[in-house]
Design an enzyme around this catalytic site. Structure first.
Site, PDB file in Angstrom:
ATOM      1  N   ASP A 159       0.817  -1.211   0.000  1.00  0.00           N
ATOM      2  CA  ASP A 159       0.000   0.000   0.000  1.00  0.00           C
ATOM      3  C   ASP A 159       0.851   1.260   0.000  1.00  0.00           C
ATOM      4  OD1 ASP A 159      -1.767  -2.064   0.443  1.00  0.00           O
ATOM      5  OD2 ASP A 159      -3.023  -0.925   1.810  1.00  0.00           O
ATOM      6  N   ARG A 203      -1.077   2.991  17.827  1.00  0.00           N
ATOM      7  CA  ARG A 203      -1.441   4.057  16.900  1.00  0.00           C
ATOM      8  C   ARG A 203      -1.182   5.470  17.437  1.00  0.00           C
ATOM      9  NH1 ARG A 203      -0.234   0.370  13.848  1.00  0.00           N
ATOM     10  NH2 ARG A 203      -1.799  -0.588  12.501  1.00  0.00           N
ATOM     11  N   ASP A 256      -8.189   1.897  11.991  1.00  0.00           N
ATOM     12  CA  ASP A 256      -6.970   2.696  12.069  1.00  0.00           C
ATOM     13  C   ASP A 256      -7.116   4.089  11.480  1.00  0.00           C
ATOM     14  OD1 ASP A 256      -5.476   0.930  13.511  1.00  0.00           O
ATOM     15  OD2 ASP A 256      -4.424   0.064  11.799  1.00  0.00           O
ATOM     16  N   SER A 314      -3.358 -10.595   6.370  1.00  0.00           N
ATOM     17  CA  SER A 314      -2.966  -9.227   6.707  1.00  0.00           C
ATOM     18  C   SER A 314      -2.462  -9.251   8.136  1.00  0.00           C
ATOM     19  CB  SER A 314      -4.169  -8.281   6.578  1.00  0.00           C
ATOM     20  OG  SER A 314      -3.836  -6.998   7.052  1.00  0.00           O
TER      21      SER A 314
END
Length: 407
Positions: A22, A104, A133, A185
Site C-alpha cells: 500500500d 497508533r 486505524d 494481513s
C-alpha cells in the site's frame, strides 16, 4: 491510473510508511496527484522486528520519497502507552489486549513531530476506509495538529485491490516484494502480532498452523511447566526472574519465554468502530503474562470498592483506546485514576506457564489486605462471628422493610 488534473495546496507531506504494498504505491500516487509535492517517508519502530526495517530507506527513496525517517519508539511505546493501559486493566470486549490500538497514538504523535521538523503541510496514511486505524490516526492528528491536511489515498484513488496496486507499481517500474497471493494481513509490534484475512474470513474455519507466527501451538508446547517470577511496583513490571529490566526489555524477555509455551493466543470476532464485525487472531505472549501478574497482586491489595472502580476504569479505557481517543481529557483522567490505585500494587508473583495457560500460583505484597488470621477456617481469636448478625441485619434492612410493606 494517475489523476488527469493535479491537485494543488500540498507542498510537503509526511507519509506513515511501512514499505509494504500500500505505502509503496502511495508515494508515486502522491507525486502524480499533488502538483510539485515532496514526500517524506516516516517509519515508527515500535518493535515490529529488525527484518521489517532492513532496506526500508532505500526502498522509500527508490519509490520517490526525498527522505526517510525511521524513529525508534520501542521503549517509549512500552513505558508510556502499554504500561499505563494495562495498569487500568483494559481488555476490549473481554478478550483483546489492544495491541494494534495502543501503537497508533505514539505513531501518530511521532509522525506529527516529523512533519513539524521538516516543515510539512500534510500527513498521509495508508489505512483503508473499512478499518479502525483511519479513525485512530486521524483522531490523533486532529488533537495534535489540526492545521495539517490529512490525505487518505484509499478514500481517494480508484484502485480497489492488491492486483490494482501491483499493476500500478509495475507500470512505473517500482519493485515490490508483495504478490497477489498474499494470504493474511498482519500487524506486529513489541506487544503482539495480529492476523486477519484468508481462511479467517469464514468464522467456521479453525485457524490453521500457518496463521500463527509468534507462539508455539499449545499442544506442541513442552510437557513440563515453566515458572517465571515478576516483581511489580506501582502497577509496572520492574523485574523478570529477579533481573531488573526496562519496560521494553521486560516485555521482550516475557515474549520469548511465554511464546515457547503457546501462551497468548486468541481468536475473536470483534466489533469494529466503523460498524462491521471482523475476525482476528492475536498473539500476545508476554503481555498475557504481565496481565496475569498485575491482576494477581491487585487481588491482594485492592479492597472491594477499589477493585470495582478499577474495573469500571478498565471498561471505559478499553473502548477509549480501541476507538483512538488517546489524546483526550478522558484518557488523561482515567490514567490518573488508575495510577492512584496502582500506588499500592506492589509485590512479587510467580506465573506458571503450561500448554497455553499463564496462571499465577504464588503472590505476595507488603500492602496485602489478605490476613490468614482473619480468613482461616480454623479456630481464631481475632474475629467474633457473633458480630456478623448485626451487620447482616443492617445490610439487608431495606429488603426487610420492603417485604414488610408488601404484606
Amino acid at each position: 491510473m494517475s489523476s488527469a488534473v493535479k491537485k494543488t495546496g500540498v507542498k510537503k507531506v509526511v507519509l506513515a510508511y511501512s514499505g509494504g504494498l500500500d505505502t509503496s504505491a502511495i508515494i508515486p500516487w502522491l507525486k502524480e496527484t499533488y502538483d510539485n509535492c515532496e514526500i517524506i517517508a516516516f517509519c515508527a519502530d515500535v518493535g515490529q522486528g529488525e527484518e521489517e526495517l532492513v532496506g526500508l530507506t532505500e526502498k522509500a527513496l527508490a519509490s520517490g520519497a526525498s527522505e526517510c525517517h525511521i524513529v525508534d519508539l520501542k521503549e517509549e511505546f512500552v513505558a508510556d502507552y502499554i504500561y499505563p493501559t494495562i495498569a487500568t486493566g483494559a481488555i476490549y470486549e473481554g478478550t483483546y489486549l489492544l495491541g494494534t490500538s495502543m501503537a497508533r497514538p505514539i505513531i501518530a504523535k511521532a509522525q506529527v513531530e516529523v512533519a513539524r521538523k521538516v516543515g510539512a503541510d500534510a500527513v498521509c496514511h495508508g489505512c483503508t476506509g473499512k478499518g479502525n486505524d483511519q479513525v485512530r490516526f486521524e483522531g490523533c492528528f486532529a488533537a495534535l495538529a489540526p492545521d495539517l491536511k490529512v490525505i487518505a489515498p484509499w478514500r481517494e484513488w480508484e484502485m480497489r485491490s492488491r492486483e490494482d496496486l501491483l499493476a500500478y507499481l509495475a507500470e512505473r517500474g517500482i519493485k515490490t516484494s508483495a504478490s497477489a497471493t498474499k494470504i493474511y494481513s498482519r500487524d506486529a509490534n513489541a506487544w503482539h502480532i495480529s492476523h486477519e484475512g484468508g481462511e479467517l474470513e469464514d468464522p467456521w474455519n479453525e485457524p490453521s498452523k500457518g496463521v500463527w507466527t509468534l507462539t508455539v501451538a499449545p499442544e506442541d508446547a513442552p510437557n513440563e511447566a515453566e515458572y517465571v517470577s515478576l516483581a511489580i511496583k506501582n502497577g509496572r513490571v520492574t523485574h523478570v526472574n529477579d533481573e531488573a529490566l526496562s519496560p521494553y526489555a521486560a516485555l521482550m524477555t516475557l515474549n520469548d519465554i511465554a511464546a515457547k509455551h503457546g501462551v497468548g493466543r486468541i481468536d475473536i470476532t470483534e466489533n469494529r468502530l466503523v460498524g462491521m464485525k471482523s475476525r482476528g487472531c492475536y498473539e500476545t505472549p508476554g503481555g498475557t503474562v504481565m496481565f496475569a501478574g498485575l491482576r494477581a497482586i491487585e487481588e491482594l491489595v485492592l479492597d472491594k470498592t477499589s477493585r470495582t472502580w478499577r474495573e469500571q476504569i478498565a471498561a471505559q479505557m478499553s473502548h477509549l483506546v480501541y476507538d483512538g481517543r488517546w489524546f483526550t481529557p478522558l484518557c488523561k483522567s482515567l490514567i490518573a485514576a488508575s495510577e492512584s490505585l496502582a500506588e499500592s500494587v506492589n509485590g512479587d508473583v510467580v506465573i506458571k506457564l503450561y500448554k497455553g495457560q499463564a496462571t499465577a500460583v504464588k503472590k505476595r505484597s507488603p500492602n496485602s489486605l489478605y490476613s490468614e488470621a482473619f480468613a482461616t477456617f480454623g479456630e481464631d481469636d481475632v474475629y467474633d462471628q457473633k458480630h456478623a448478625e448485626g451487620f447482616i441485619r443492617l445490610y439487608s434492612l431495606a429488603s426487610r422493610i420492603r417485604a414488610l410493606n408488601t404484606k
